[in-house]
Design a protein around this motif. Structure first.
Motif, PDB file in Angstrom:
ATOM      1  N   ALA A  30      -0.698 -10.714 -10.143  1.00  0.00           N
ATOM      2  CA  ALA A  30      -0.606 -10.202  -8.785  1.00  0.00           C
ATOM      3  C   ALA A  30       0.721  -9.469  -8.597  1.00  0.00           C
ATOM      4  CB  ALA A  30      -0.719 -11.350  -7.788  1.00  0.00           C
ATOM      5  N   VAL A  31       0.667  -8.374  -7.868  1.00  0.00           N
ATOM      6  CA  VAL A  31       1.866  -7.624  -7.492  1.00  0.00           C
ATOM      7  C   VAL A  31       1.813  -7.427  -5.985  1.00  0.00           C
ATOM      8  CG1 VAL A  31       2.107  -6.482  -9.727  1.00  0.00           C
ATOM      9  CG2 VAL A  31       0.781  -5.379  -7.937  1.00  0.00           C
ATOM     10  N   ASP A  32       2.964  -7.183  -5.380  1.00  0.00           N
ATOM     11  CA  ASP A  32       2.963  -7.006  -3.936  1.00  0.00           C
ATOM     12  C   ASP A  32       2.973  -5.552  -3.510  1.00  0.00           C
ATOM     13  OD1 ASP A  32       5.530  -6.669  -4.837  1.00  0.00           O
ATOM     14  OD2 ASP A  32       6.487  -7.780  -3.231  1.00  0.00           O
ATOM     15  N   LYS A  33       3.098  -4.618  -4.486  1.00  0.00           N
ATOM     16  CA  LYS A  33       3.123  -3.203  -4.121  1.00  0.00           C
ATOM     17  C   LYS A  33       2.747  -2.320  -5.294  1.00  0.00           C
ATOM     18  CE  LYS A  33       8.015  -2.830  -5.135  1.00  0.00           C
ATOM     19  NZ  LYS A  33       9.341  -2.575  -4.616  1.00  0.00           N
ATOM     20  N   ILE A  34       2.371  -1.080  -4.957  1.00  0.00           N
ATOM     21  CA  ILE A  34       2.096  -0.027  -5.941  1.00  0.00           C
ATOM     22  C   ILE A  34       2.973   1.163  -5.575  1.00  0.00           C
ATOM     23  CG2 ILE A  34       0.397   1.565  -6.887  1.00  0.00           C
ATOM     24  CD1 ILE A  34      -1.803  -0.340  -5.954  1.00  0.00           C
ATOM     25  N   ASN A  35       3.728   1.654  -6.530  1.00  0.00           N
ATOM     26  CA  ASN A  35       4.506   2.880  -6.329  1.00  0.00           C
ATOM     27  C   ASN A  35       3.615   4.073  -6.650  1.00  0.00           C
ATOM     28  OD1 ASN A  35       7.097   1.782  -5.612  1.00  0.00           O
ATOM     29  ND2 ASN A  35       7.221   1.037  -7.712  1.00  0.00           N
ATOM     30  N   LEU A  36       3.445   4.962  -5.689  1.00  0.00           N
ATOM     31  CA  LEU A  36       2.555   6.115  -5.849  1.00  0.00           C
ATOM     32  C   LEU A  36       3.299   7.396  -6.213  1.00  0.00           C
ATOM     33  CD1 LEU A  36       0.089   5.695  -2.836  1.00  0.00           C
ATOM     34  CD2 LEU A  36      -0.342   5.200  -5.239  1.00  0.00           C
ATOM     35  N   LEU A  37       4.436   7.275  -6.869  1.00  0.00           N
ATOM     36  CA  LEU A  37       5.214   8.469  -7.187  1.00  0.00           C
ATOM     37  C   LEU A  37       4.432   9.446  -8.056  1.00  0.00           C
ATOM     38  CD1 LEU A  37       8.725   6.879  -7.755  1.00  0.00           C
ATOM     39  CD2 LEU A  37       7.885   8.124  -5.753  1.00  0.00           C
ATOM     40  N   GLN A  38       3.627   8.941  -8.999  1.00  0.00           N
ATOM     41  CA  GLN A  38       2.797   9.813  -9.844  1.00  0.00           C
ATOM     42  C   GLN A  38       1.581  10.333  -9.099  1.00  0.00           C
ATOM     43  OE1 GLN A  38       1.522   7.805 -13.340  1.00  0.00           O
ATOM     44  NE2 GLN A  38       3.558   7.662 -14.231  1.00  0.00           N
ATOM     45  N   GLY A  39       1.173   9.638  -8.073  1.00  0.00           N
ATOM     46  CA  GLY A  39      -0.035  10.014  -7.347  1.00  0.00           C
ATOM     47  C   GLY A  39      -1.259   9.317  -7.922  1.00  0.00           C
ATOM     48  N   LEU A  40      -2.230   9.156  -7.099  1.00  0.00           N
ATOM     49  CA  LEU A  40      -3.480   8.510  -7.475  1.00  0.00           C
ATOM     50  C   LEU A  40      -4.313   9.470  -8.303  1.00  0.00           C
ATOM     51  CD1 LEU A  40      -5.261   5.986  -6.955  1.00  0.00           C
ATOM     52  CD2 LEU A  40      -6.128   7.174  -4.941  1.00  0.00           C
ATOM     53  N   SER A  41      -4.724   9.039  -9.512  1.00  0.00           N
ATOM     54  CA  SER A  41      -5.519   9.935 -10.350  1.00  0.00           C
ATOM     55  C   SER A  41      -7.017   9.672 -10.206  1.00  0.00           C
ATOM     56  CB  SER A  41      -5.093   9.845 -11.815  1.00  0.00           C
ATOM     57  OG  SER A  41      -5.259   8.547 -12.308  1.00  0.00           O
ATOM     58  N   THR A  42      -7.436   8.392 -10.182  1.00  0.00           N
ATOM     59  CA  THR A  42      -8.860   8.073 -10.003  1.00  0.00           C
ATOM     60  C   THR A  42      -8.993   6.766  -9.239  1.00  0.00           C
ATOM     61  OG1 THR A  42      -9.045   6.831 -12.077  1.00  0.00           O
ATOM     62  CG2 THR A  42      -9.552   9.179 -12.178  1.00  0.00           C
TER      63      THR A  42
ATOM     64  N   ASN B  45       5.723   6.476  -0.242  1.00  0.00           N
ATOM     65  CA  ASN B  45       4.968   6.468  -1.505  1.00  0.00           C
ATOM     66  C   ASN B  45       4.793   5.081  -2.101  1.00  0.00           C
ATOM     67  OD1 ASN B  45       4.373   9.226  -1.657  1.00  0.00           O
ATOM     68  ND2 ASN B  45       6.428   9.662  -2.417  1.00  0.00           N
ATOM     69  N   VAL B  46       4.804   4.047  -1.268  1.00  0.00           N
ATOM     70  CA  VAL B  46       4.586   2.682  -1.738  1.00  0.00           C
ATOM     71  C   VAL B  46       3.464   2.057  -0.909  1.00  0.00           C
ATOM     72  CG1 VAL B  46       5.614   0.394  -2.079  1.00  0.00           C
ATOM     73  CG2 VAL B  46       7.005   2.448  -2.418  1.00  0.00           C
ATOM     74  N   VAL B  47       2.492   1.450  -1.603  1.00  0.00           N
ATOM     75  CA  VAL B  47       1.379   0.743  -0.965  1.00  0.00           C
ATOM     76  C   VAL B  47       1.672  -0.753  -1.077  1.00  0.00           C
ATOM     77  CG1 VAL B  47      -1.103   0.277  -1.054  1.00  0.00           C
ATOM     78  CG2 VAL B  47      -0.239   2.555  -1.648  1.00  0.00           C
ATOM     79  N   TYR B  48       1.636  -1.456   0.051  1.00  0.00           N
ATOM     80  CA  TYR B  48       1.954  -2.884   0.082  1.00  0.00           C
ATOM     81  C   TYR B  48       0.705  -3.721   0.339  1.00  0.00           C
ATOM     82  CZ  TYR B  48       6.853  -1.527   0.401  1.00  0.00           C
ATOM     83  OH  TYR B  48       8.093  -0.991   0.144  1.00  0.00           O
ATOM     84  N   ALA B  49       0.516  -4.777  -0.452  1.00  0.00           N
ATOM     85  CA  ALA B  49      -0.558  -5.745  -0.215  1.00  0.00           C
ATOM     86  C   ALA B  49      -0.253  -6.476   1.088  1.00  0.00           C
ATOM     87  CB  ALA B  49      -0.643  -6.743  -1.365  1.00  0.00           C
ATOM     88  N   GLY B  50      -1.270  -6.708   1.888  1.00  0.00           N
ATOM     89  CA  GLY B  50      -1.095  -7.416   3.140  1.00  0.00           C
ATOM     90  C   GLY B  50      -0.576  -6.552   4.274  1.00  0.00           C
ATOM     91  N   PHE B  51      -0.309  -5.285   4.008  1.00  0.00           N
ATOM     92  CA  PHE B  51       0.211  -4.401   5.043  1.00  0.00           C
ATOM     93  C   PHE B  51      -0.580  -3.096   5.127  1.00  0.00           C
ATOM     94  CE2 PHE B  51       3.070  -0.956   6.405  1.00  0.00           C
ATOM     95  CZ  PHE B  51       3.392  -1.422   7.668  1.00  0.00           C
ATOM     96  N   ASP B  52      -0.802  -2.442   3.999  1.00  0.00           N
ATOM     97  CA  ASP B  52      -1.460  -1.141   3.993  1.00  0.00           C
ATOM     98  C   ASP B  52      -2.979  -1.292   3.947  1.00  0.00           C
ATOM     99  OD1 ASP B  52       0.561   0.994   4.121  1.00  0.00           O
ATOM    100  OD2 ASP B  52       1.348   0.016   2.338  1.00  0.00           O
ATOM    101  N   TYR B  53      -3.660  -0.154   3.966  1.00  0.00           N
ATOM    102  CA  TYR B  53      -5.119  -0.148   4.017  1.00  0.00           C
ATOM    103  C   TYR B  53      -5.647   1.071   3.272  1.00  0.00           C
ATOM    104  CZ  TYR B  53      -4.067   3.187   7.715  1.00  0.00           C
ATOM    105  OH  TYR B  53      -3.570   4.260   8.416  1.00  0.00           O
ATOM    106  N   ILE B  54      -6.928   1.002   2.954  1.00  0.00           N
ATOM    107  CA  ILE B  54      -7.623   2.167   2.419  1.00  0.00           C
ATOM    108  C   ILE B  54      -8.526   2.706   3.529  1.00  0.00           C
ATOM    109  CG2 ILE B  54      -7.537   1.369   0.023  1.00  0.00           C
ATOM    110  CD1 ILE B  54     -10.876   1.325   1.083  1.00  0.00           C
TER     111      ILE B  54
END
Length: 120
Positions: free
Chosen positions: A30-42, A85-94
């Motif tokens: 488990a991680v608490d965040k994703i760094n989107l600096l590269q951008g979402l590819s798929t 550019n950071v997505v946080y679990a428990g905070f962000d959404y899709i």
């Protein structure tokens, strides 16, 4: 009274405690965040509550939503909220075709784990 308690216990076991590790097979840590600096590819929807996000071939994540997102399995467009550019679990959404769905947890996946989940 016993019937109500048994029904409630069964309902909680089926709905409330479904974890990605048991429902989706083994997943990474488990991680608490994703760094989107590269951008979402798929991205790949697994069901109404789980999706795999990939940022290139080396960064893969299993995202578990807080609740079912009924548009996710058939969505043609996916948005991801982020702060700096950071997505946080428990905070962000899709956002799947306009429906916002809160992110509950994020798990890192190896490429082999990603391929195994997508084939389920």
């Amino acid at each position: 009274m016993t019937t109500k308690i048994l029904f409630l216990a069964t309902l909680v076991a089926v709905i409330g405690f479904s974890q990605p590790s048991s429902a989706m097979g083994p997943v990474g840590s488990a991680v608490d965040k994703i760094n989107l600096l590269q951008g979402l590819s798929t991205w790949e929807a697994l069901d109404e509550r789980h999706l795999v996000l990939s940022l290139g071939s080396a960064q893969n994540y299993l995202v578990t939503l807080a609740h079912n997102c009924h548009t996710l399995p058939f969505a043609s467009h996916l948005g991801v909220s982020a702060s700096d550019n950071v997505v946080y679990a428990g905070f962000d959404y899709i956002t799947a075709d306009g429906q916002q769905c809160a992110i509950n947890t994020i798990n890192e996946l190896s490429d082999a784990q990603r391929r195994a989940l997508i084939q389920l």
